[in-house]
Design a protein around this motif. Structure first.
Motif, PDB file in Angstrom:
ATOM      1  N   VAL A  55     -28.223 -25.800   5.424  1.00  0.00           N
ATOM      2  CA  VAL A  55     -29.498 -25.869   6.131  1.00  0.00           C
ATOM      3  C   VAL A  55     -29.340 -25.585   7.627  1.00  0.00           C
ATOM      4  CG1 VAL A  55     -29.555 -28.325   6.799  1.00  0.00           C
ATOM      5  CG2 VAL A  55     -31.658 -27.179   6.098  1.00  0.00           C
ATOM      6  N   LEU A  58     -30.472 -22.123   8.886  1.00  0.00           N
ATOM      7  CA  LEU A  58     -31.920 -21.997   8.746  1.00  0.00           C
ATOM      8  C   LEU A  58     -32.635 -22.730   9.880  1.00  0.00           C
ATOM      9  CD1 LEU A  58     -32.332 -22.563   4.897  1.00  0.00           C
ATOM     10  CD2 LEU A  58     -32.242 -20.395   6.131  1.00  0.00           C
ATOM     11  N   LEU A  59     -32.123 -23.903  10.244  1.00  0.00           N
ATOM     12  CA  LEU A  59     -32.730 -24.663  11.338  1.00  0.00           C
ATOM     13  C   LEU A  59     -32.554 -23.935  12.667  1.00  0.00           C
ATOM     14  CD1 LEU A  59     -31.564 -28.276  10.427  1.00  0.00           C
ATOM     15  CD2 LEU A  59     -33.836 -27.293  10.092  1.00  0.00           C
ATOM     16  N   ARG A 187     -33.020 -24.396  -0.799  1.00  0.00           N
ATOM     17  CA  ARG A 187     -32.627 -24.342   0.606  1.00  0.00           C
ATOM     18  C   ARG A 187     -33.846 -24.385   1.508  1.00  0.00           C
ATOM     19  NH1 ARG A 187     -30.223 -19.170   1.746  1.00  0.00           N
ATOM     20  NH2 ARG A 187     -29.478 -20.046   3.706  1.00  0.00           N
ATOM     21  N   GLU A 188     -34.867 -23.617   1.154  1.00  0.00           N
ATOM     22  CA  GLU A 188     -36.066 -23.541   1.979  1.00  0.00           C
ATOM     23  C   GLU A 188     -36.813 -24.869   2.000  1.00  0.00           C
ATOM     24  OE1 GLU A 188     -37.079 -21.206   3.970  1.00  0.00           O
ATOM     25  OE2 GLU A 188     -35.421 -19.857   3.476  1.00  0.00           O
ATOM     26  N   ALA A 191     -34.865 -27.211   4.196  1.00  0.00           N
ATOM     27  CA  ALA A 191     -35.047 -26.839   5.602  1.00  0.00           C
ATOM     28  C   ALA A 191     -36.436 -27.227   6.089  1.00  0.00           C
ATOM     29  CB  ALA A 191     -34.818 -25.345   5.778  1.00  0.00           C
ATOM     30  N   GLU A 195     -36.810 -29.713   9.205  1.00  0.00           N
ATOM     31  CA  GLU A 195     -37.521 -29.203  10.377  1.00  0.00           C
ATOM     32  C   GLU A 195     -38.689 -30.118  10.745  1.00  0.00           C
ATOM     33  OE1 GLU A 195     -40.053 -25.291  11.929  1.00  0.00           O
ATOM     34  OE2 GLU A 195     -39.365 -25.415   9.843  1.00  0.00           O
TER      35      GLU A 195
END
Length: 203
Positions: A55, A58-59, A187-188, A191, A195
């Motif tokens: 993650v 992605l962050l 994963r999304e 994230a 977030e």
């Protein structure tokens, strides 16, 4: 104002235990006072295999420079690997130094509040927020077994990590740790959750 908050900018003394009142440091040797940026630190923790390293990139992309996202394993080397207390202290000093640039740090790594909160460097932060990514024993075991050989995940080490995963989930309320189960999360989705959690706590 120096970047290493342990060093007095007036006399150069190196203080192992900082004197901090609010966002002001005081030198034990000469009494000099100087302000510093006291920001929150975000610790994205949890057992290996729960998705912290996945993650992180992605962050970093999503925040676009508003925060600094780091993986703690980059300093898991040499003498620091032999002394876990020093490893934790170095990371807090590094994060506090980065905070002097005006951006909060998101530190991705296996840590728990009892390892950060008692340290002298804890005084450099307004808060340390903890979010634990966890998973089912079956999912974590499968992920860790699938890792390349150079990462040295034998069965004994895997079981130790599963014990940490179990302890973290049972102790989360007492420790003030938020928990997110990644067993069935993409994963999304993970994230998205991390977030949102960070943005809700940014200064």
């Amino acid at each position: 104002m120096g970047l290493d908050l342990r060093i007095c900018p007036a006399c150069g003394d190196l203080g192992d235990r900082p004197i901090v009142a609010g966002a002001v440091l005081t030198c034990r040797r000469c009494g000099h006072e100087w302000p510093f940026r006291k920001l929150p630190l975000f610790a994205v923790t949890g057992p290996s295999g729960a998705g912290k390293s996945t993650v992180g990139p992605l962050l970093a992309d999503r925040f676009g420079g508003d925060v600094v996202v780091l993986d703690q394993d980059i300093l898991w080397i040499g003498a620091l690997r032999d002394e876990v207390g020093a490893f934790r202290s170095v990371w807090l000093r590094m994060a506090a130094m980065l905070h002097q640039n005006g951006r909060p740090v998101v530190l991705c790594g296996t840590v728990a509040p009892p390892e950060f909160e008692p340290l002298p460097e804890r005084a450099f932060f307004s808060e340390i927020h903890y979010l634990a990514l966890v998973g089912s024993p079956e999912s974590l075991r499968a992920r860790l077994r699938a890792r390349p050989a150079w990462r040295e995940w034998d069965e004994e080490r895997i079981e130790e990590m599963l014990e940490f995963n179990d302890w973290l989930q049972k102790s989360a309320d007492e420790l003030g740790v938020h928990v997110f189960d990644t067993t069935d999360a993409s994963r999304e989705t993970t994230a998205d959750h991390v977030e949102k959690w960070i943005r809700a706590r940014l200064p």
